[in-house]
Design a protein around this motif. Structure first.
Motif, PDB file in Angstrom:
ATOM      1  N   ILE A 146      11.111 -29.741   7.322  1.00 15.20           N
ATOM      2  CA  ILE A 146      10.051 -29.333   6.821  1.00 15.20           C
ATOM      3  C   ILE A 146       9.729 -30.490   5.475  1.00 15.20           C
ATOM      4  CG2 ILE A 146       8.581 -27.862   5.320  1.00 15.20           C
ATOM      5  CD1 ILE A 146      10.548 -25.675   6.474  1.00 15.20           C
ATOM      6  N   TYR A 147       8.801 -31.310   5.578  1.00  4.67           N
ATOM      7  CA  TYR A 147       8.545 -32.095   4.619  1.00  4.67           C
ATOM      8  C   TYR A 147       6.981 -32.386   4.428  1.00  4.67           C
ATOM      9  CZ  TYR A 147       8.428 -35.205   8.701  1.00  4.67           C
ATOM     10  OH  TYR A 147       8.099 -35.757   9.834  1.00  4.67           O
ATOM     11  N   GLN A 148       6.376 -32.901   3.103  1.00  6.56           N
ATOM     12  CA  GLN A 148       5.278 -33.498   2.853  1.00  6.56           C
ATOM     13  C   GLN A 148       5.073 -34.660   3.283  1.00  6.56           C
ATOM     14  OE1 GLN A 148       3.420 -32.500  -0.802  1.00  6.56           O
ATOM     15  NE2 GLN A 148       2.044 -34.175  -0.868  1.00  6.56           N
ATOM     16  N   SER A 149       4.146 -35.138   4.146  1.00  5.26           N
ATOM     17  CA  SER A 149       3.679 -36.517   4.261  1.00  5.26           C
ATOM     18  C   SER A 149       2.289 -36.552   3.972  1.00  5.26           C
ATOM     19  CB  SER A 149       3.810 -36.456   5.904  1.00  5.26           C
ATOM     20  OG  SER A 149       3.534 -37.978   6.375  1.00  5.26           O
ATOM     21  N   SER A 150       2.035 -36.826   2.721  1.00  5.00           N
ATOM     22  CA  SER A 150       0.593 -36.617   2.151  1.00  5.00           C
ATOM     23  C   SER A 150      -0.375 -37.026   3.172  1.00  5.00           C
ATOM     24  CB  SER A 150       0.679 -37.387   0.724  1.00  5.00           C
ATOM     25  OG  SER A 150      -0.415 -37.170   0.126  1.00  5.00           O
ATOM     26  N   PRO A 151      -1.471 -36.244   3.119  1.00  4.25           N
ATOM     27  CA  PRO A 151      -1.843 -35.086   2.257  1.00  4.25           C
ATOM     28  C   PRO A 151      -1.486 -33.890   3.323  1.00  4.25           C
ATOM     29  CG  PRO A 151      -3.860 -36.163   2.889  1.00  4.25           C
ATOM     30  CD  PRO A 151      -2.719 -36.744   3.776  1.00  4.25           C
ATOM     31  N   THR A 152      -0.229 -33.834   3.946  1.00  4.33           N
ATOM     32  CA  THR A 152      -0.034 -32.940   4.901  1.00  4.33           C
ATOM     33  C   THR A 152       1.279 -32.200   4.825  1.00  4.33           C
ATOM     34  OG1 THR A 152       0.587 -34.001   6.775  1.00  4.33           O
ATOM     35  CG2 THR A 152      -1.565 -33.701   6.505  1.00  4.33           C
ATOM     36  N   ILE A 153       1.526 -31.000   5.017  1.00  2.00           N
ATOM     37  CA  ILE A 153       2.772 -30.547   5.193  1.00  2.00           C
ATOM     38  C   ILE A 153       3.231 -30.557   6.714  1.00  2.00           C
ATOM     39  CG2 ILE A 153       4.490 -28.476   5.066  1.00  2.00           C
ATOM     40  CD1 ILE A 153       3.568 -29.937   2.451  1.00  2.00           C
ATOM     41  N   VAL A 154       4.354 -31.279   7.134  1.00  2.00           N
ATOM     42  CA  VAL A 154       4.843 -31.246   8.376  1.00  2.00           C
ATOM     43  C   VAL A 154       5.946 -30.270   8.514  1.00  2.00           C
ATOM     44  CG1 VAL A 154       5.917 -33.034  10.039  1.00  2.00           C
ATOM     45  CG2 VAL A 154       4.306 -33.939   8.407  1.00  2.00           C
ATOM     46  N   LEU A 155       5.766 -29.539   9.875  1.00  2.00           N
ATOM     47  CA  LEU A 155       6.765 -28.696  10.345  1.00  2.00           C
ATOM     48  C   LEU A 155       7.380 -28.866  11.817  1.00  2.00           C
ATOM     49  CD1 LEU A 155       8.041 -25.693  10.511  1.00  2.00           C
ATOM     50  CD2 LEU A 155       5.946 -24.779  11.028  1.00  2.00           C
ATOM     51  N   GLU A 156       8.325 -29.567  11.809  1.00  2.00           N
ATOM     52  CA  GLU A 156       9.045 -29.870  12.917  1.00  2.00           C
ATOM     53  C   GLU A 156       9.848 -28.624  13.930  1.00  2.00           C
ATOM     54  OE1 GLU A 156      10.990 -33.656  13.517  1.00  2.00           O
ATOM     55  OE2 GLU A 156       9.581 -34.756  11.922  1.00  2.00           O
ATOM     56  N   LEU A 157       9.301 -28.339  14.793  1.00  2.00           N
ATOM     57  CA  LEU A 157      10.007 -27.249  15.788  1.00  2.00           C
ATOM     58  C   LEU A 157      10.513 -28.277  17.116  1.00  2.00           C
ATOM     59  CD1 LEU A 157       7.273 -24.486  16.110  1.00  2.00           C
ATOM     60  CD2 LEU A 157       8.920 -25.013  14.369  1.00  2.00           C
ATOM     61  N   ASN A 158      11.314 -27.530  17.801  1.00  2.00           N
ATOM     62  CA  ASN A 158      12.106 -28.204  18.879  1.00  2.00           C
ATOM     63  C   ASN A 158      11.004 -28.869  19.669  1.00  2.00           C
ATOM     64  OD1 ASN A 158      14.612 -27.601  17.630  1.00  2.00           O
ATOM     65  ND2 ASN A 158      14.553 -25.719  18.981  1.00  2.00           N
ATOM     66  N   HIS A 159      10.065 -28.410  20.161  1.00  2.00           N
ATOM     67  CA  HIS A 159       9.140 -28.927  21.068  1.00  2.00           C
ATOM     68  C   HIS A 159       8.054 -29.699  20.767  1.00  2.00           C
ATOM     69  CE1 HIS A 159       7.794 -24.939  20.185  1.00  2.00           C
ATOM     70  NE2 HIS A 159       6.570 -25.142  20.849  1.00  2.00           N
TER      71      HIS A 159
END
Length: 257
Positions: free
Chosen positions: A102-115
């Motif tokens: 999980i991290y901020q990639s301005s101006p969004t929050i990125v949520l990386e799941l497996n797929h």
């Protein structure tokens, strides 16, 4: 196999398969449910938008950075700045998806799941108009369905070849152009420039050359000129009776996946 048959088949392969679609739908539904559980009435809507809704998203086998855009519409009676909601979305993701990246990639929050990867975009609604972050401190107006309608119109007016052409050019952009164009930039330039039936375009090679010409101003002109030259060379080889040489040349621009 002819060049245009190869391009047709490749464009068809650059779509999500049924298993991917099912997995993504399950993840979207779970994410929306968890947003409601975490934020309660503070979130008034959750809207999927972007290339996934336009059917121009590439599968992970072709683009490891493929993502789903989810607009999370908050109440905002006190006119908070975007960063306030970005912080809240990051806290949500860390609480509900603790084992994910999980991290901020301005101006969004990125949520990386497996797929798949989600980009969570905070928004608020004011008199039926939606506003999303321009940056961490400013909002800007958006209409998430406006461009979708434009692309549908463009695709219809061009014998339904525009969406496959966009997928093919996204593939080229990743493999041969070092992602020199953003996904949305590539789509929007093609859709707005080619809204109406394009004169003298019938085959995939016609449309690809025309679209590359439209993109030339916005990207690496040398790489685009090289791509067009190889398409033309492949067509010459095919016309001269060398189909295998032609396929080999077109694969230099649009490789198999």
């Amino acid at each position: 196999m002819s060049i245009n048959s190869y391009l047709h088949d490749l464009g068809s392969s650059l779509v999500l398969n049924s298993n991917e679609k099912s997995s993504i739908t399950t993840s979207i539904n779970a994410l929306k449910t968890r947003l409601t559980s975490y934020f309660g009435e503070d979130v008034i809507d959750k809207i999927i938008f972007g290339s996934y809704t336009r059917e121009t998203i590439l599968p992970r086998k072709a683009d490891e950075n493929s993502d789903i855009d989810l607009m999370v519409v908050f109440k905002n009676p006190y006119s908070y700045k975007p960063q306030s909601f970005l912080n809240r979305l990051k806290s949500f993701a860390e609480a509900k998806y603790s084992t994910s990246e999980i991290y901020q990639s301005s101006p969004t929050i990125v949520l990386e799941l497996n797929h798949i990867k989600f980009e969570l975009v905070p928004a608020y609604n004011f008199y039926s108009l939606y506003y999303i972050p321009k940056n961490s401190s400013e909002w800007m107006y958006t209409n998430p369905n406006d461009f979708n309608n434009k692309l549908v119109e463009c695709n219809k007016n061009n014998t339904y070849k525009i969406k496959p052409v966009i997928r093919l050019l996204k593939h080229w952009n990743i493999q041969k152009n070092s992602r020199g164009l953003s996904s949305f930039e590539l789509e929007s330039k093609i859709a707005y420039e080619m809204t109406y039936s394009y004169i003298n375009c019938t085959s995939y090679t016609d449309y690809l050359k025309s679209a590359l010409g439209k993109l030339r101003t916005y990207s690496n002109a040398t790489k685009i000129d090289n791509a067009v030259a190889k398409i033309n060379e492949a067509l010459r080889n095919e016309n001269d009776g060398y189909p295998y040489t032609a396929l080999s040349k077109i694969k230099e621009v649009f490789p198999e996946v």
